[in-house]
Scaffold this active site. Structure first.
Site, mmCIF file in Angstrom:
data_model
loop_
_atom_site.group_PDB
_atom_site.id
_atom_site.type_symbol
_atom_site.label_atom_id
_atom_site.label_comp_id
_atom_site.label_asym_id
_atom_site.label_seq_id
_atom_site.Cartn_x
_atom_site.Cartn_y
_atom_site.Cartn_z
ATOM 1 N N ASP A 116 0.826 -1.202 0.000
ATOM 2 C CA ASP A 116 0.000 0.000 0.000
ATOM 3 C C ASP A 116 0.866 1.261 0.000
ATOM 4 O OD1 ASP A 116 -2.637 1.404 0.522
ATOM 5 O OD2 ASP A 116 -1.532 2.003 2.317
ATOM 6 N N GLU B 216 1.252 0.042 -4.912
ATOM 7 C CA GLU B 216 0.467 1.251 -5.170
ATOM 8 C C GLU B 216 1.452 2.412 -5.075
ATOM 9 O OE1 GLU B 216 -3.287 3.842 -3.385
ATOM 10 O OE2 GLU B 216 -2.030 2.650 -2.051
#
Length: 571
Positions: free
Chosen positions: A253, A288
Site C-alpha cells: 500500500d 500502489e
C-alpha cells in the site's frame, strides 16, 4: 531469510522459545510469560532477547522500562490489540501448489468483512469456486493485520503480523489459501508498511526510534527506514505472510509514502528477500505508487496499480472533475486512448488541473506492469456515499468499460461485486470509541462539507449500520447472472487469446487511433500475434468496422453507442 532467532518476535529452537524485541533506548526489558517475568538480555544492535521453555498457547508481554506492551511482531493476540500476545508455532502450507505465471493474473479484490454476510474467511472460502468458474485467477485480500475493534478496512492496523480475529483463526486462513490453490486461484495480501493506525501502536512506546519525528505523512510521524531494525521488521512481515500461509504475493500500500533515508534501499532489497522464501514457485509483488515512475517495476516488482486508467474511464463516464479527477477533465477519452497505448497517462507532461508534472515515461514497460481497474476499494470507498460506478453512469457504458478492462492486455482487477453488477455501496468504516471516534467522525464530515448534494450528511463511519450497508448482496437475479455471463465470456477470451500473446512478449509499441469523440481502434503487437480491439464508449461510429468473426463482441461499435469487439491474429 532471517537466521533463526534473529530479528523480531518469537522463534523456536528445539523445545526452547526465543522472544526478541527492538528497544534501543530502553534501560531494562523483561519477558512476561504466563505471568512470570524473565529478564531479557540487551544486544549491541538494540534488540533484547530471552530463550525459555514454553508451550504453544502461552500468553506473553514485553515489559519495557516498566511499561507492559504486546509483541509488535505478535503472530496472534489473546484478545484485542492491547491484550497479551500468544506463543505460536509455524505451520507449513500444503505442498504441491506450483503457482501461476503473472501473465495469467485476473485479480479479484475483496474485503473479508463485507464480502459475505458472515464476514469471515470460512464464509469467503465458500464463494471461491464461483469466482474461479468465472475465470478469475487471483484473489487480493485487503489488509488483515489486527486493528482496534471489529470493523474497519484494515489500513489502520497496528499489529501487522497478526490476523485480525474477526475474520477467523490462523487455521482458517491456511484453509482459505489451500482451498483457493485447489481451485487454481492465487492469493495476494494487501500489506500496509507506510504507517500504523492511531490506537494500539505500542512501537511508539517500546521503540520511539522506529519513527522519524522530523518527517510526517498524512498519518503522523514517518517510519524511519534508515534504521536496519525497521527495514527488518517489514521484510520479516512480508516473509511471514508468504512463508507461513503460502501466499502467492503481496500488494504494498502507498509506497510513495515510504520515503526518507533508507527507503529506496529497503524497497530494492524487499523483492528478492520475499521471493527467496520459496524459490520453487513464482511470487508476485504489486505496488500502489502515485508517482507514476517505472523504477520499482525495474527493481523486481511485477506491477503497479494504474489509477490513470481508472480516472480516464471514470471521468469520461460520469463527467466528474473534482479533486484528483481535475487533470483528467479536459479530454478524458483522449486520456483513455493514451492509457491503452502507454499504460500511464501522466508521464511528466504539464496538464490542466495539476500544479506541476507527475510521473516519468513508462511506455517501454510491458502491459503486465500495470494493474488496471474501473473500481477499487479506494475509488468507491473514498467517496462520501461509497457509490459504485453503476450508480453514477449509464449501465451500458459501465458494462462496456468493464469488458474493456477484462480483454485489454493490462492486468485486470475486479472489485468485489463488480462481476455481478453490484450497486451496494462500499463505505468507509471504523470501530474506535471515545475522543478518537469523535475525531474521525468530525474529520470525515469536514472532508465532504462542501458537497451540497449530500443533504443529510456523510454516513457515520463508526456506526455498525454503515458497515452492514457495505455487505454484498448475493441475491440470484437476472441482472447478476447477466453480469456473470459477461465476466465469464470476457475472461475466457482473455485466457484463450490474450494470455498466450502476453507470454510470448510484445514485439513493438501499441497503436491506438481515436475515431470521433468517443470511439477508438487499438492494436497491441506481440511476438506470436496481435490483439485488435474496437471500442465505442458514447457514440456509434459507422466507420469503426470490426471483422464479423471477432472472438469477443459486446454489441457492434459501428452501430451501438456502447460496444466492444476484440480478436487476435497470428504474427
Amino acid at each position: 531469510m532471517t537466521a533463526m532467532g534473529q530479528g523480531w518476535g518469537g522463534s523456536w529452537h528445539g523445545g526452547d522459545w526465543t522472544a526478541r524485541i527492538w528497544a534501543p533506548d530502553a534501560r531494562k526489558v523483561g519477558l512476561i510469560l504466563d505471568d512470570r517475568e524473565v529478564p531479557m538480555t540487551g544486544q549491541p544492535d538494540g534488540f533484547w532477547a530471552a530463550s525459555v521453555p514454553a508451550r504453544v498457547g502461552s500468553r506473553y508481554l514485553f515489559r519495557v522500562d516498566g511499561q507492559d506492551i504486546p509483541d509488535p511482531a505478535s503472530r496472534l493476540q489473546s484478545g484485542d490489540v492491547h491484550s497479551p500476545s500468544v506463543v505460536t508455532r509455524p505451520r507449513s502450507p500444503r505442498s504441491g501448489w506450483q503457482g501461476r505465471d503473472w501473465s495469467e493474473a485476473a485479480i479479484y479484490e475483496l474485503h473479508l468483512g463485507t464480502f459475505t454476510p458472515e464476514g469471515t474467511l470460512a464464509a469467503a472460502a465458500g464463494r471461491l469456486a464461483d469466482l474461479a468458474g468465472l475465470g478469475i485467477t487471483a484473489i487480493e485480500i485487503m489488509p488483515v493485520g489486527q486493528f482496534p475493534g471489529t470493523r474497519g478496512w484494515g489500513y489502520d492496523g497496528v499489529l501487522p503480523f497478526a490476523l485480525h480475529p474477526a475474520y477467523g483463526s490462523p487455521d482458517d486462513l491456511h484453509d482459505f489459501v489451500d482451498h483457493a490453490h485447489s481451485l487454481g486461484l492465487m492469493v495476494f495480501l494487501d500489506l500496509v508498511m507506510n504507517h500504523f493506525g492511531p490506537e494500539g501502536a505500542y512501537l511508539h512506546l517500546g521503540a520511539p526510534r522506529f519513527f522519524d519525528e522530523t518527517r510526517h505523512t498524512p498519518w503522523g510521524a514517518a517510519i524511519d527506514f534508515s534504521q536496519p531494525a525497521v527495514r527488518e521488521f517489514w521484510t520479516q512481515c512480508g516473509e511471514y505472510w508468504v512463508g507461513e500461509y503460502g501466499l502467492d504475493g503481496l500488494r504494498l500500500d502507498a509506497v510513495h509514502q515510504i520515503t526518507g533515508p533508507g527507503a529506496d534501499d529497503f524497497l530494492r532489497q524487499f523483492a528478492p528477500r520475499i521471493r527467496a522464501v520459496d524459490p520453487s514457485r513464482p511470487i508476485h509483488l504489486i505496488v500502489e505508487d502515485e508517482r507514476n515512475e517505472p523504477h520499482l517495476r525495474q527493481a523486481g516488482f511485477d506491477a503497479a496499480w494504474n489509477d490513470d486508467f481508472h480516472h480516464a474511464v471514470h471521468v469520461h463516464l460520469t463527467g466528474e472533475a473534482d479533486g484528483y479527477y481535475a487533470s483528467f477533465a479536459d479530454d478524458p477519452f483522449a486520456d483513455l486512448c493514451l492509457a491503452l497505448e502507454r499504460g500511464h497517462v501522466e508521464e511528466g507532461q504539464d496538464r490542466p488541473g495539476r500544479d506541476g508534472p507527475r510521473g516519468q515515461s513508462c511506455g517501454h514497460l510491458p502491459p503486465t506492469a500495470f494493474v488496471n481497474a474501473t473500481q477499487t476499494h479506494d475509488q468507491v470507498g473514498n467517496r462520501a456515499l461509497g457509490e459504485r460506478l453503476l450508480s453514477l453512469a449509464h449501465t451500458d457504458a459501465v458494462r462496456t468499460a468493464y469488458a474493456l478492462l477484462l480483454v485489454a492486455p493490462y492486468v485486470p482487477m475486479i472489485f468485489m461485486g463488480e462481476e455481478r453488477g453490484a450497486t451496494t455501496p462500499f463505505l468507509f468504516c471504523a470501530d474506535f470509541s471515545g475522543d478518537l471516534a469523535d475525531a474521525i467522525r468530525k474529520g470525515r464530515a469536514a472532508e465532504f462539507a462542501g458537497i451540497a448534494t449530500l443533504g443529510a450528511g456523510v454516513p457515520d463511519p463508526l456506526s455498525p449500520d454503515t458497515f452492514a450497508r457495505s455487505r454484498l448482496d448475493w441475491s440470484d437475479t437476472s441482472e447478476a447472472r447477466d453480469w456473470q455471463d459477461l465476466t465469464r465470456r470476457a475472461l475466457r477470451f482473455r485466457s484463450d487469446h490474450v494470455v498466450p500473446l502476453l507470454k510470448s512478449g510484445r514485439s513493438g509499441p501499441a497503436s491506438v487511433t481515436r475515431i470521433g469523440p468517443s470511439a477508438l481502434q487499438a492494436s497491441w503487437p506481440f511476438q506470436t500475434g496481435t490483439l485488435d480491439l474496437w471500442l465505442s464508449l458514447g457514440r456509434a461510429e459507422p466507420g469503426l468496422n470490426a471483422p464479423p468473426d471477432t472472438a469477443f463482441a459486446l454489441g457492434r461499435p459501428s452501430q451501438d453507442p456502447f460496444a466492444l469487439s476484440a480478436t487476435t491474429r497470428s504474427a
